[in-house]
Design an enzyme around this catalytic site. Structure first.
Site, PDB file in Angstrom:
ATOM      1  N   HIS A 125      -5.310  -0.417   6.721  1.00  0.00           N
ATOM      2  CA  HIS A 125      -4.798   0.055   5.424  1.00  0.00           C
ATOM      3  C   HIS A 125      -5.713  -0.342   4.268  1.00  0.00           C
ATOM      4  CE1 HIS A 125      -0.417   0.516   7.094  1.00  0.00           C
ATOM      5  NE2 HIS A 125      -1.246   1.429   7.521  1.00  0.00           N
ATOM      6  N   TYR A 178      -1.865  -3.369  -8.838  1.00  0.00           N
ATOM      7  CA  TYR A 178      -2.824  -3.976  -7.905  1.00  0.00           C
ATOM      8  C   TYR A 178      -3.469  -5.226  -8.500  1.00  0.00           C
ATOM      9  CZ  TYR A 178      -2.154  -0.660  -4.246  1.00  0.00           C
ATOM     10  OH  TYR A 178      -1.568   0.043  -3.224  1.00  0.00           O
ATOM     11  N   ASN A 219       8.603 -11.599  15.710  1.00  0.00           N
ATOM     12  CA  ASN A 219       9.166 -11.170  14.430  1.00  0.00           C
ATOM     13  C   ASN A 219      10.369 -12.053  14.108  1.00  0.00           C
ATOM     14  OD1 ASN A 219      10.519  -9.468  12.305  1.00  0.00           O
ATOM     15  ND2 ASN A 219       8.946  -8.007  12.913  1.00  0.00           N
TER      16      ASN A 219
HETATM   17  P1  OAD Z   1       7.233  -4.835   6.245  1.00  0.00           P
HETATM   18  O1  OAD Z   1       7.561  -5.551   4.989  1.00  0.00           O
HETATM   19  O2  OAD Z   1       7.763  -3.465   6.432  1.00  0.00           O
HETATM   20  O3  OAD Z   1       7.740  -5.691   7.481  1.00  0.00           O
HETATM   21  C1  OAD Z   1       7.497  -7.061   7.601  1.00  0.00           C
HETATM   22  C2  OAD Z   1       8.047  -7.533   8.929  1.00  0.00           C
HETATM   23  O4  OAD Z   1       7.722  -8.895   9.081  1.00  0.00           O
HETATM   24  C3  OAD Z   1       9.581  -7.414   9.066  1.00  0.00           C
HETATM   25  O5  OAD Z   1       9.882  -6.840  10.318  1.00  0.00           O
HETATM   26  C4  OAD Z   1      10.058  -8.870   8.985  1.00  0.00           C
HETATM   27  O6  OAD Z   1      11.203  -9.098   9.795  1.00  0.00           O
HETATM   28  C5  OAD Z   1       8.860  -9.615   9.541  1.00  0.00           C
HETATM   29  N1  OAD Z   1       8.683 -10.977   9.021  1.00  0.00           N
HETATM   30  C6  OAD Z   1       8.923 -11.453   7.773  1.00  0.00           C
HETATM   31  N2  OAD Z   1       8.579 -12.735   7.669  1.00  0.00           N
HETATM   32  C7  OAD Z   1       8.098 -13.113   8.886  1.00  0.00           C
HETATM   33  C8  OAD Z   1       7.584 -14.322   9.426  1.00  0.00           C
HETATM   34  N3  OAD Z   1       7.462 -15.402   8.676  1.00  0.00           N
HETATM   35  N4  OAD Z   1       7.199 -14.344  10.720  1.00  0.00           N
HETATM   36  C9  OAD Z   1       7.312 -13.220  11.497  1.00  0.00           C
HETATM   37  N5  OAD Z   1       7.794 -12.061  11.042  1.00  0.00           N
HETATM   38  C10 OAD Z   1       8.185 -11.985   9.763  1.00  0.00           C
HETATM   39  O7  OAD Z   1       5.633  -4.875   6.400  1.00  0.00           O
HETATM   40  P2  OAD Z   1       4.694  -4.007   7.369  1.00  0.00           P
HETATM   41  O8  OAD Z   1       5.369  -3.682   8.642  1.00  0.00           O
HETATM   42  O9  OAD Z   1       3.405  -4.718   7.431  1.00  0.00           O
HETATM   43  O10 OAD Z   1       1.172  -0.251   3.536  1.00  0.00           O
HETATM   44  O11 OAD Z   1       4.537  -2.688   6.503  1.00  0.00           O
HETATM   45  C11 OAD Z   1       3.654  -1.687   6.913  1.00  0.00           C
HETATM   46  C12 OAD Z   1       2.985  -1.044   5.733  1.00  0.00           C
HETATM   47  O12 OAD Z   1       3.959  -0.583   4.799  1.00  0.00           O
HETATM   48  C13 OAD Z   1       2.118  -1.983   4.907  1.00  0.00           C
HETATM   49  O13 OAD Z   1       0.822  -2.136   5.427  1.00  0.00           O
HETATM   50  C14 OAD Z   1       2.088  -1.338   3.557  1.00  0.00           C
HETATM   51  C15 OAD Z   1       3.521  -0.882   3.458  1.00  0.00           C
HETATM   52  O14 OAD Z   1       3.743   0.221   2.646  1.00  0.00           O
HETATM   53  C16 OAD Z   1       0.141  -0.265   2.637  1.00  0.00           C
HETATM   54  O15 OAD Z   1      -0.053  -1.172   1.862  1.00  0.00           O
HETATM   55  C17 OAD Z   1      -0.754   0.906   2.689  1.00  0.00           C
END
Ligand code: OAD
Length: 242
Positions: free
Chosen positions: A122, A69, A216
């Site tokens: 989160h 972290y 996305n």
């Molecule tokens: P992910 O890393 O799982 O997903 C990121 C998403 O953003 C993917 O679907 C990519 O296609 C999309 N993406 C990437 N770059 C982009 C851009 N420039 N513009 C638009 N879309 C883009 O992240 P989260 O869905 O946020 O938990 O993950 C959910 C949770 O899982 C997080 O909050 C975290 C993690 O474990 C904790 O930290 C507690």
């Protein structure tokens, strides 16, 4: 439909919506240079969540968890909100009857940009919680001591993050439910849609009759469910919705 037409349609819907709820994920901060979790260079491609982001991992090896972290705090401290974060501040400022922004991101960039009607479901990497007395404080020290302790009771501090296996805070769940039940437009930006409960929010919004728009880079498990799916970078597309 061509992308320009989709953007125009999304903008028209957003302009006439009265109750707007938005969900963001790591993709919106990717354009600020914050790593995502599941992309090509995603954090969970190089690190094991079970070693770093669970209460068991912290109990086993708090030093390792804090090291990770601390590294992320150092990285995020160098990043700024991008045009997508800023466009959402403008959207909040416009006269919607209700507006609520739900983010899964812990980087604090929405708040830095100026968003106020916001749930950081989160947690926030710039806050710490005492494992002894439970007090939550903002803390922007970089680097933190290897094992930071509470000023009040000297117990070990932990990151103010909701880890795998932990529940969201009651207040956030209530807020999210209220924002979802009452919305007529739900906009989902930059999340892979695999982590619950946030992954289920689009379907809740559909059930209450809201129009659901997704932005996305690629299609997600929610893409078939949404009304409009816009593919591209958040920093390019979100400002076009204003
Ligand atoms: P992910 O890393 O799982 O997903 C990121 C998403 O953003 C993917 O679907 C990519 O296609 C999309 N993406 C990437 N770059 C982009 C851009 N420039 N513009 C638009 N879309 C883009 O992240 P989260 O869905 O946020 O938990 O993950 C959910 C949770 O899982 C997080 O909050 C975290 C993690 O474990 C904790 O930290 C507690």
């Amino acid at each position: 439909m061509a992308t320009d037409d989709l953007i125009h349609l999304a903008r028209t819907h957003l302009a006439s919506a009265r109750n707007v709820t938005i969900l963001t994920g790591a993709g919106i901060s990717a354009d600020s240079g914050v790593p995502t979790f599941r992309g090509v260079d995603g954090l969970w491609r190089n690190f094991r969540a079970e070693d770093l982001a669970t209460p068991e991992a912290f109990e086993r090896d708090p030093r390792l968890v804090w090291e990770w972290y601390n590294w992320r705090r150092e990285l995020i401290a160098t990043k700024q909100p991008n045009p997508a974060h800023i466009a959402l501040v403008e959207l909040e400022r416009r006269a919607h009857d209700t507006f609520w922004l739900i983010t899964q991101n812990v980087d604090g960039l929405h708040r830095t940009a100026g968003s106020q009607r916001l749930s950081e479901i989160h947690g926030n990497i710039w806050k710490v919680r005492c494992t002894g007395c439970g007090v939550i404080t903002e803390n922007r020290e970089i680097p933190l001591p290897v094992l930071p302790t509470c000023r009040l009771c000297q117990a070990l501090l932990r990151p103010y993050i909701v880890w795998f296996g932990e529940s969201l805070r009651e207040e956030d769940l209530r807020r999210c439910d209220q924002a979802l039940q009452g919305c007529d437009l739900f906009l989902v930006i930059g999340t892979s849609g695999v982590v619950y409960p946030a992954a289920g929010f689009a379907s809740v919004a559909k059930d209450v009759g809201a129009l659901v728009i997704e932005i996305n880079l690629e299609s997600t498990p929610q893409s078939d469910l949404v009304d409009l799916s816009l593919q591209g970078r958040a920093k390019d597309l979100v400002p076009l919705l204003l």
